[in-house]
Design an enzyme around this catalytic site. Structure first.
Site, short mmCIF file in Angstrom:
data_model
loop_
_atom_site.label_atom_id
_atom_site.label_comp_id
_atom_site.label_asym_id
_atom_site.label_seq_id
_atom_site.Cartn_x
_atom_site.Cartn_y
_atom_site.Cartn_z
N HIS A 78 0.84 -1.21 0.00
CA HIS A 78 0.00 0.00 0.00
C HIS A 78 0.87 1.26 0.00
O HIS A 78 0.72 2.14 -0.86
CB HIS A 78 -0.90 -0.02 1.24
CG HIS A 78 -1.76 1.19 1.39
ND1 HIS A 78 -3.11 1.19 1.10
CD2 HIS A 78 -1.49 2.46 1.81
CE1 HIS A 78 -3.62 2.38 1.32
NE2 HIS A 78 -2.65 3.18 1.76
N GLU A 79 1.79 1.33 0.95
CA GLU A 79 2.63 2.54 1.05
C GLU A 79 3.54 2.67 -0.17
O GLU A 79 3.84 3.78 -0.61
CB GLU A 79 3.45 2.51 2.34
CG GLU A 79 2.62 2.58 3.61
CD GLU A 79 1.63 3.73 3.64
OE1 GLU A 79 1.90 4.80 3.03
OE2 GLU A 79 0.56 3.59 4.26
N HIS A 93 1.77 4.48 -2.92
CA HIS A 93 1.90 5.93 -2.76
C HIS A 93 3.27 6.39 -3.27
O HIS A 93 3.40 7.41 -3.93
CB HIS A 93 1.78 6.33 -1.28
CG HIS A 93 0.40 6.35 -0.75
ND1 HIS A 93 -0.64 7.02 -1.36
CD2 HIS A 93 -0.13 5.81 0.40
CE1 HIS A 93 -1.74 6.88 -0.63
NE2 HIS A 93 -1.46 6.16 0.43
#
Length: 674
Positions: A464-465, A468
């Site tokens: 997820h990170e 980003h």
């Protein structure tokens, strides 16, 4: 004093920076930026896009760099001295930000260009920048009377301090709680790795026994596996009552002050509520649309959640005679039920998810999708020895980005996981200046006998990170103000959430899910079980996320002046989503950092909003192959590289060919037929 923050640097000079450098650097950089702003505002030439809007967007780069370094350290490697400096410089920055948006000469120049926009031959990106800059003035007080401007400055200065204090209190509460166990029987049920980590933590603090804390890698395994129900209760109540003890770390008044000041600010600017102010610049547009969206999902998720909860209650009663399921039972019995239904235990999975292998795996996924290569380098300064540094190259071996990665909890690091940028991407004087991006997480630490082995949830968090991070790394815009993650807040979670999907796919898992001792590939029956269990208790999980979004909107979508007590207000907001009995000792709002310290006020719904986008986007990949180069190129070209240069729905439709459908999310979550 030779101040490294005021020297010319490309890479952050972390190892040369001392705490005493920060405040003088901020003061000088503010003054330097003020001169740049004055030069734009007082330019005798006729206002043009170039000499006003463009000049404005490229101003203050020195101040931005210092701010990004300092405030990330305040999150990732803080101490009392840094926190004190944050309290001193935040009002200075808030005041200076007001000095810009309330500068009448500057606004008139911006307005002059804005009024002619239809006759100017601007690119799409230039048009977006003009719109965004004009709105940043008009939405932040440029049209106010002088006494109103004065009040706006007071509110902003106060809010900057309150938000910092809120976060400091949560961190202090997390750090001060310790559960020291001296009887090994109290650890019954805990996996060996969790026991070893608890013993190692106790030893590191010169204590005998096993130490459990409120840091996720310590807290989560205990709540999930510890058989001692009374100790689970004790830990759960400690976790749920951060900032809610009526002492000097109490956040109740901070919450009330923050929401009241935000509401007053919105009213001052001509908006009904803080949510109306915020959502004007979001894909969702209005609080009414957000609540309609949340309620539509609630309608689908609630029956499923109630059914799942009843199953969990019956299971706990059959297994241990539990008459009333409590919050501290949730993770424990959910894990046991999951093991029963799917023969899937997180502990069986962890040996296949050694941190270094997962990092290598996410890099390989990025290589297959976007042609990126990651090379670890050891000559870049860093703020802590645990930080890893990488240079990122494209297929032509051109440098795309620097990447910093910081994975383990420390006393100076706030909880959770996030992406940040130390330097944005932009194009100036014919040069494409590449970004410096960072991921910060709180994953299980290695022990004396085992490397860092991640739970599957930690694996998805890393992906997820990193999603980003890709949004930041692959940015390719002209202006820093539109680059990377400078997008509508309810669009920013698309790149992160879509990447999580690869964690469930055999083709991706084969790249990195290798047993840390034998090198054996994760057995495909385990992969199948991961996929089958992906929708396990999805109704309950969805209800939980919706409850947070509803609470956020309750705080920010109405006039808060009549709210007397934080706890009573929160309990009422949770009425339609509550499954477990209420506990009087706990309060979520007093530690809800996303909305009271971070940037998610009136925006927590965006996680679910972006899930609709990501489910729809990943369905496109699934139909054509999860490593389909053509689709990956479209995602890179129309989403990842474009930043905030156009309306996000236009960008999404260019990638997907149509607007997203909520059915893709409901189908993936298994909620269509529940």
């Amino acid at each position: 004093m030779n101040n490294p923050l005021l020297s010319q640097f490309d890479k952050a000079p972390f190892e040369q920076i001392k705490n005493e450098h920060f405040k003088p650097a901020f003061v000088e950089a503010i003054e330097n930026t003020r001169k740049e702003i004055d030069a734009i505002a007082q330019n005798p030439s006729v206002p043009t896009f170039e000499n006003t809007l463009e000049a404005l967007d490229f101003s203050g780069r020195q101040l931005d760099r210092i701010s990004s370094i300092f405030f990330n350290l305040n999150s990732a490697e803080t101490n009392e001295e840094i926190q004190k400096i944050a309290q001193e410089v935040s009002p200075l920055l808030s005041e200076f930000s007001n000095d810009i948006t309330l500068n009448e000469e500057l606004f008139q120049r911006v307005k002059s260009v804005y009024d002619q926009k239809d006759g100017l031959d601007l690119t799409t990106e230039q048009g977006t920048l003009l719109e965004k800059k004009y709105k940043s003035f008009s939405r932040n007080g440029a049209n106010l009377m002088e006494d109103e401007k004065k009040r706006l400055r007071e509110i902003d200065a106060e809010l900057s301090k309150l938000k910092l204090q809120f976060g400091e209190n949560v961190l202090a509460e997390t750090n001060k709680y310790e559960l020291l166990l001296t009887n090994e029987a109290d650890l019954d049920g805990l996996p060996d790795g969790a026991k070893e980590a608890a013993a190692q933590l106790a030893k590191s603090k010169d204590k005998k026994g096993w130490l459990i804390t409120l840091d996720y890698p310590s807290y989560i395994p205990f709540m999930k596996y510890a058989e001692n129900r009374e100790l689970r209760k004790q830990l759960s109540l400690a976790f749920g009552s951060k900032g809610f003890h009526g002492d000097k770390l109490d956040n109740q008044q901070n919450v009330l002050d923050i929401v009241r000041l935000r509401h007053e600010r919105a009213n001052l600017l001509g908006y009904k509520t803080h949510a109306h102010f915020v959502l004007e610049e979001r894909m969702a547009e209005t609080p009414e649309k957000v609540l309609s969206f949340l309620n539509e999902l609630l309608e689908k998720a609630k029956p499923a959640a109630k059914k799942e909860f009843a199953e969990l209650e019956a299971f706990a009663k059959d297994l241990h005679g539990i008459e009333q399921l409590e919050k501290w039972d949730s993770a424990y019995y959910s894990e046991k039920l999951k093991q029963k239904l799917f023969s899937l235990d997180d502990e069986k999975l962890k040996p296949y998810f050694k941190l270094e292998n997962v990092i290598d795996g996410v890099f390989k996924v990025a290589e297959k999708l976007f042609g990126l290569t990651f090379k670890e380098v050891f000559d870049i300064e860093k703020y802590h020895e645990e930080v890893k540094t990488f240079e990122v190259y494209n297929n032509s071996m051109n440098l795309v980005s620097l990447f910093y990665a910081d994975f383990h909890p420390r006393s100076g690091k706030r909880g959770g996981a996030w992406m940040t940028s130390y330097k944005p991407q932009y194009q100036l004087d014919g040069k494409n200046s590449r970004p410096h991006i960072s991921n910060v997480c709180n994953f299980t630490k290695p022990t004396e006998t085992k490397p860092s082995l991640l739970t599957f949830n930690e694996v998805t968090t890393l992906f997820h990170e990193f999603g980003h991070a890709l949004h930041g790394m692959l940015a390719n815009t002209t202006y820093p103000g539109l680059s990377g993650t400078s997008v509508y807040w309810d669009f920013v979670e698309l790149p992160s959430q879509v990447l999580e999907n690869w964690c469930y796919e055999k083709e991706a898992l084969e790249l990195f899910a290798l047993h840390y001792e034998t090198g054996e590939l994760i057995p495909m029956e385990l992969v199948q079980k991961i996929k089958e269990s992906a929708t396990f208790q999805e109704g309950m999980a969805t209800l939980r996320q919706l409850s947070f979004g509803i609470l956020d909107m309750a705080w920010h979508g109405k006039d808060p002046s009549e709210i007397k007590g934080v706890k009573a207000f929160e309990t009422k907001a949770f009425e339609g989503t509550a499954l477990f009995p209420e506990t009087s000792e706990t309060c979520m709002s007093t530690a809800f950092s996303h909305i009271f310290q971070g940037g998610y006020s009136s925006g927590y719904y965006s996680y679910k909003w972006a899930e609709v986008l990501d489910a729809d986007a990943f369905a496109y990949f699934k139909e054509n192959g999860i490593f389909n180069k053509e689709i990956a190129d479209k995602f890179k070209e129309h989403v990842l590289s474009k930043g905030g240069t156009e309306n996000p729905m236009i960008l999404y439709k260019r990638f997907r060919g149509a607007e997203p459908k909520i059915e893709a999310l409901l189908e993936r979550a298994g909620l269509l037929n529940k």
